[in-house]
Enzyme design. Structure first.
Site, short mmCIF file in Angstrom:
data_model
loop_
_atom_site.label_atom_id
_atom_site.label_comp_id
_atom_site.label_asym_id
_atom_site.label_seq_id
_atom_site.Cartn_x
_atom_site.Cartn_y
_atom_site.Cartn_z
N CYS A 64 8.86 -9.37 7.05
CA CYS A 64 9.13 -8.00 6.63
C CYS A 64 8.42 -7.00 7.53
O CYS A 64 7.29 -7.23 7.96
CB CYS A 64 8.64 -7.78 5.20
SG CYS A 64 9.27 -8.99 4.04
N GLY A 98 13.44 -8.47 7.68
CA GLY A 98 13.96 -7.43 6.80
C GLY A 98 13.17 -6.15 6.99
O GLY A 98 11.96 -6.16 7.19
N ASN A 108 9.62 -2.84 1.13
CA ASN A 108 10.44 -3.45 2.18
C ASN A 108 11.86 -3.66 1.69
O ASN A 108 12.27 -3.11 0.66
CB ASN A 108 9.82 -4.78 2.60
CG ASN A 108 9.85 -5.80 1.48
OD1 ASN A 108 9.55 -5.46 0.34
ND2 ASN A 108 10.22 -7.02 1.78
N LEU A 109 12.60 -4.47 2.39
CA LEU A 109 13.99 -4.75 2.03
C LEU A 109 14.12 -5.32 0.63
O LEU A 109 15.10 -5.06 -0.07
CB LEU A 109 14.59 -5.71 3.05
CG LEU A 109 16.00 -6.21 2.74
CD1 LEU A 109 17.01 -5.08 2.84
CD2 LEU A 109 16.38 -7.35 3.66
N CYS A 110 13.16 -6.14 0.21
CA CYS A 110 13.29 -6.86 -1.05
C CYS A 110 12.27 -6.40 -2.10
O CYS A 110 12.09 -7.06 -3.11
CB CYS A 110 13.17 -8.36 -0.83
SG CYS A 110 14.37 -9.00 0.37
N THR A 111 11.61 -5.31 -1.86
CA THR A 111 10.73 -4.59 -2.78
C THR A 111 9.48 -5.35 -3.22
O THR A 111 8.90 -5.01 -4.25
CB THR A 111 11.49 -4.10 -4.05
OG1 THR A 111 11.74 -5.18 -4.95
CG2 THR A 111 12.79 -3.41 -3.69
N GLU A 112 9.03 -6.33 -2.43
CA GLU A 112 7.80 -7.03 -2.83
C GLU A 112 6.61 -6.69 -1.94
O GLU A 112 5.48 -7.06 -2.26
CB GLU A 112 8.02 -8.55 -2.85
CG GLU A 112 7.94 -9.26 -1.51
CD GLU A 112 9.23 -9.21 -0.73
OE1 GLU A 112 9.41 -10.02 0.20
OE2 GLU A 112 10.08 -8.35 -1.04
N PRO A 153 12.20 -12.96 -2.87
CA PRO A 153 13.36 -13.52 -3.58
C PRO A 153 13.59 -15.00 -3.35
O PRO A 153 14.20 -15.66 -4.18
CB PRO A 153 14.54 -12.72 -3.00
CG PRO A 153 13.96 -11.50 -2.41
CD PRO A 153 12.58 -11.88 -1.94
N ALA A 192 15.71 -16.59 -1.65
CA ALA A 192 17.12 -16.93 -1.86
C ALA A 192 17.53 -18.20 -1.13
O ALA A 192 18.29 -19.00 -1.66
CB ALA A 192 18.00 -15.76 -1.41
N THR A 193 17.02 -18.41 0.09
CA THR A 193 17.44 -19.57 0.87
C THR A 193 16.45 -20.72 0.78
O THR A 193 16.84 -21.87 0.65
CB THR A 193 17.62 -19.17 2.34
OG1 THR A 193 18.46 -18.03 2.41
CG2 THR A 193 18.29 -20.30 3.12
N ILE A 194 15.15 -20.42 0.86
CA ILE A 194 14.20 -21.53 0.87
C ILE A 194 14.17 -22.27 -0.47
O ILE A 194 13.85 -23.45 -0.52
CB ILE A 194 12.79 -21.09 1.30
CG1 ILE A 194 12.20 -20.06 0.34
CG2 ILE A 194 12.81 -20.55 2.72
CD1 ILE A 194 10.73 -19.76 0.62
#
Length: 962
Positions: free
Chosen positions: A369, A397, A581-585, A766, A768-770
């Site tokens: 990020c 991201g 960031n892109l995923c808000t964490e 998130p 999502a992939t890992i």
């Protein structure tokens, strides 16, 4: 009649007028005959056969002919569409498939007389063929496989059988014979090696919904395909090995793999200077067996190194390459590489996608990020857009703070003109994100943040709408509101809210908490006196409703909270958090001189629980090694812009998160919607926080404190848990939760005296992939459904909750009827009467859980986290009141950010079953969910707008973090 219908589908015949309208499909589809021969697929044969059959039953009068012509065209089109939709990757289907579809089409069209005769004829012909074989003792035709140069060699059926049996070894409820029988039926003379490798995989895939263990079978079969591809590439000749054979060959393969990867300029030559035999001896080939199909296919498609489109990186080589890349600067780098490898390959912890992509390569951009703050001049704006492109190039991201850019109508001193505001520049940033697609691996992803007092906030809210001037829309860029506490207080009090252009109120950008309130109220007074040129006043509640309406309609902008991000930041002495960031964490400081960087990885919580509870010793070991890996990223990382390097080396932030939270709950028999789940969220995150901070202290003792440590909250002995009190002082309505279980007093003193290696330690991304790679539930998410089809860049994958299947089997409830019921009720157990209530509660899906439970659990985690968490909120039946209550609760509970708002999709699992190749209803197929989840549409009668699409739960276009 029936003879004509059956034989014409097999035998070439002249094209008739009734078939003229039915054209062959564009791709070259083929039909496998019963003797293994392959012929081109010609839809006209079906049309001719149907025509003859209809005329034989209904006569050949003019009226009948017209009726027949219309019926035949419709039926043929249906049959062809069904066949081509279901064709495998080799674009072949068996003659029995054709005839199955003919039978189905006749029945669905209510042509019962013809269908009945056809079924009877097929059965008679089957008996005749069996009798003929018994009498003639016909030899089974010898099938051949086409090699790469076109040479035909005998097809090794013995190896195929051994491979399938090996793939099912040790797995319960697997029928290797069923896979083999269906695979053999789809073989033909001259089949390619690639088609032969795919055939059993495709068969195993269709069985996953019936038994989740077939996901492992499919993965093992895919691994054989990968082994053949990799070994052949490295040896320069056709080569293959079974899993058992690879036990002895993995070491030699690994050495050859590294040598070739370096020669192809894909692997850093420094990896070739490791003690290769030592590392090769540490490889654990048996860990290739733990993948599910989705996980291995994802790695195959997007992660494994390839040359000329040929993958030559096997799973354990992949994990070792990443481990070596992260151990490059260790003193005993072989020992550390082995330690890192064992952790990654165990799935106890997984590094983020950029790290997996690039570790050990020539351009090791390993960070996840990047956060930037855009200046208010053309040089600064276009530098920020250029920086976005450079940062995204190697996978990352982006979060951009646009609040400083002056608003629409603001004065431009240099030209004596008026500004067009922030929106036109956001359009350029949007298009840049699409153009720079992360090395061709996935679409660039960026999120723009704007504070709620900005004069352009209302236009900002409209950016994702599908109506209006498209030049002022950003259909591909994420957006987020950066909301100060004062605005939420005005909403709760139904007070006024004033908008400003930042060039006239420049200090608001850097102020937080009570200081922001004082300055903001002073500017409101100036505006009331007419001393500010660009300003507008409105009801805070009206703007809040507009924010929720657009979130409702387009999925954007997300709601994130400025003050808790800053008030609880350990680095408040060194700057200001201007966005996430892109995923808000991620919540890190940004400025003109510093682009914030964060390095992510996630602990697999499901691997750290037993029936007795959290395995604290194992978790401590995992976190200690994981923190070392993440800290190494800071020094090894390839930085594309100097501001990112400067920031990362000065503060050394990392973001250790978790995934598999719901899997862990289900292993502990705890429903998500329960006080016990909230307590577990608290307990588990406390343990991760404790060990992460302790590990950073240990690293500080070994390697030194991070340079900006002095003056931080850490240096004052204020830990994330303690920083709750700072938020309570600034916001009296916030009530901290002070429950703690571990020895924080001793750790607090060590932090103060020894120091920290990292300014920030935790962030829940998130995953999502890992999480797909590890075969666990995503991040802290509740399960979307218990049976569904997940769509991502690697294709469509049937996902079944294996734990649920295990429990249903134990109670004698798992059967084809249950599969059908789960499809009908969109993966939910709730409406299925025969399922006991305890299982309904334990396996409740996301939309069956009130969002308040998600917020409560998140608030307990937040007290331990020095950054934030990607928190999706699921609302089954949204309304304005429900959204208002939900987001006010998130703010009142002290959350720093929220992520997507998700509501039920209009697309669900197909309610009906499809007919399998045996001609019986056997519930083989589930339709794809695309999108998996959508925002709810708020109709706008005045404009007629429709909703923009929020990304789905596993949309590859928004996986930039993980």
């Amino acid at each position: 009649m029936s003879a004509a219908l059956a034989t014409e589908t097999e035998r070439p015949v002249p094209r008739t007028q009734s078939a003229a309208a039915v054209t062959a499909p564009e791709p070259a589809y083929r039909v496998i005959r019963r003797n293994g021969a392959v012929t081109p697929f010609d839809p006209s044969k079906i049309a001719v056969a149907l025509t003859k059959a209809f005329l034989a039953v209904e006569g050949s009068g003019a009226a009948a002919s017209r009726r027949v012509h219309e019926s035949v065209e419709e039926l043929t089109a249906q049959i062809v569409a069904s066949l081509t939709r279901r064709a495998d990757a080799g674009r072949t289907f068996h003659i029995e498939d054709v005839q199955d579809q003919v039978e189905l089409a006749l029945m669905r069209g209510e042509h019962h007389k013809i269908a009945r005769a056809y079924v009877l004829y097929r059965e008679a012909r089957a008996r005749e063929r069996a009798a003929a074989k018994a009498v003639a003792r016909e030899a089974i035709p010898v099938l051949r496989m086409a090699t790469g140069d076109g040479t035909l060699v005998p097809l090794d059926l013995a190896r195929l059988e051994a491979l399938v049996r090996e793939a099912g070894a040790g797995l319960a409820d697997i029928d290797a014979e069923a896979i083999l029988a269906e695979t053999r039926r789809n073989l033909y003379d001259g089949i390619s090696a690639e088609e032969l490798a795919l055939a059993p995989i495709l068969v195993a895939r269709t069985l996953i919904e019936r038994e989740p263990n077939y996901a492992k079978v499919a993965a093992r079969l895919l691994n054989d395909r990968l082994r053949r591809e990799a070994l052949s590439f490295l040896s320069g000749r056709a080569d293959q090995a079974t899993q058992a054979e690879m036990e002895a060959r993995y070491g030699d393969y690994f050495a050859a793999y590294l040598k070739r990867g370096i020669a192809e300029e894909l692997i850093d030559p420094e990896l070739g200077r490791f003690d290769i035999p030592r590392l090769a001896a540490a490889l654990l080939p048996e860990r290739d067996l733990q993948f599910d199909y989705l996980g291995l296919q994802t790695l195959y498609d997007r992660y494994f190194l390839q040359a000329g489109g040929i993958r030559f990186e096997l799973p354990q080589a992949f994990f070792m390459r990443v481990a070596m890349g992260l151990a490059l600067r260790e003193v005993d780098r072989e020992a550390r590489a082995i330690e890192f490898y064992r952790l990654l390959s165990s799935f106890d912890f997984m590094a983020s996608t950029p790290t997996l992509f690039n570790a050990g390569t020539l351009r090791p951009q390993l960070s996840s990020c990047f956060l930037t703050s855009v200046a208010d001049d053309l040089d600064g704006i276009f530098k920020a857009i250029k920086d976005n492109a450079l940062l995204a190039k190697y996978s990352g991201g982006l979060g951009n703070d646009w609040t400083r850019v002056r608003g629409l109508g603001a004065h431009i001193k240099g030209t004596n003109g008026e500004s067009q505001g922030v929106v036109p520049f956001l359009k350029v940033a949007n298009d840049t994100a699409i153009a720079v697609n992360q090395g061709g691996k996935r679409k660039g992803a960026v999120c723009a943040y704007l504070e709620t007092w900005h004069i352009d906030i209302e236009e900002f809210l409209d950016l994702r709408k599908n109506t209006g001037d498209d030049r002022r829309r950003t259909h591909d860029m994420n957006t987020a509101n950066w909301v100060p506490d004062l605005f939420m207080e005005r909403v709760e009090a139904d007070g006024p809210w004033t908008l400003f252009s930042p060039d006239e109120v420049a200090d608001l950008h850097d102020l937080t908490g009570l200081a922001f309130k004082a300055a903001y109220e002073a500017y409101e007074a100036k505006a009331a006196r007419g001393e500010i040129k660009v300003t507008r006043e409105l009801r805070a509640v009206d703007l809040w409703r507009r924010m929720l309406t657009m979130l409702f309609e387009t999925g954007h902008p997300w709601i994130t909270f400025k003050d808790p991000c800053n008030i609880r930041s350990p680095q408040g002495h060194a700057g200001v958090v201007h966005s996430s960031n892109l995923c808000t964490e991620i919540t890190l400081n940004t400025s003109d001189d510093e682009v914030a960087v964060c390095n992510l990885g996630s602990v697999n919580l499901a691997a750290h629980v037993t029936a007795e509870g959290l395995d604290r010793d194992r978790l401590a070991r995992t976190v200690q090694t994981a923190m070392r890996m993440l800290d190494n990223v800071v020094d090894i990382n390839f930085y594309t812009i100097p501001e990112a390097r400067r920031s990362n080396l000065r503060h050394r932030p990392v973001g250790l998160g978790i995934m598999g939270f719901q899997d862990a709950l289900q292993a502990l028999r705890i429903p998500y919607a329960s006080d016990e789940a909230v307590r577990f969220a608290d307990e588990s995150m406390e343990a991760v926080s404790f060990h992460a901070i302790a590990a950073s202290v240990d690293l500080a003792a070994e390697r030194g404190r991070y340079p900006s440590f002095e003056g931080s909250l850490w240096s004052k002995g204020i830990l994330p848990f303690d920083s709750q009190d700072r938020l309570a002082e600034a916001r009296p309505s916030f009530v901290p939760d002070r429950t703690a279980r571990l020895d924080w007093t001793t750790l607090r003193e060590r932090v103060r005296t020894v120091g920290m290696r990292n300014s920030n330690c935790m962030a829940i991304a998130p995953t999502a992939t890992i999480s797909n790679i590890c075969g666990v539930s995503q991040s802290i998410e509740p399960a979307y459904q218990n049976l569904f089809v997940k769509s991502n860049m690697s294709g469509d994958f049937t996902i079944v909750n294996a734990a649920l299947v295990h429990d249903l089997k134990a109670r004698g409830l798992w059967d084809e009827v249950m599969v059908s019921d789960l499809k009908y009720y969109d993966g939910s157990l709730g409406p299925i009467d025969r399922v006991p209530d305890d299982l309904k509660a334990l396996y409740a899906t996301a939309f069956e859980i009130d969002a308040a439970w998600l917020i409560e659990a998140a608030s307990r985690r937040q007290k331990w986290i020095d950054q934030a968490q990607s928190l999706n909120l699921y609302v089954a039946n949204p309304s304005g009141r429900k959204l208002d209550e939900t987001y006010r609760l998130a703010w009142n509970k002290g959350l720093k950010t929220t992520y997507y708002l998700r509501a039920r999709s209009a697309t669900h699992v197909e309610k009906s079953t499809l007919k399998g190749t045996d001609g019986r209803l056997n519930a083989v197929a589930v339709t794809s969910l695309a999108p998996v989840a959508e925002p709810i549409v708020v109709p706008q009668a005045s404009s007629g707008s429709s909703a923009g699409m929020a990304c789905s739960i596993d949309d590859p276009t928004c996986e930039a973090c993980q």
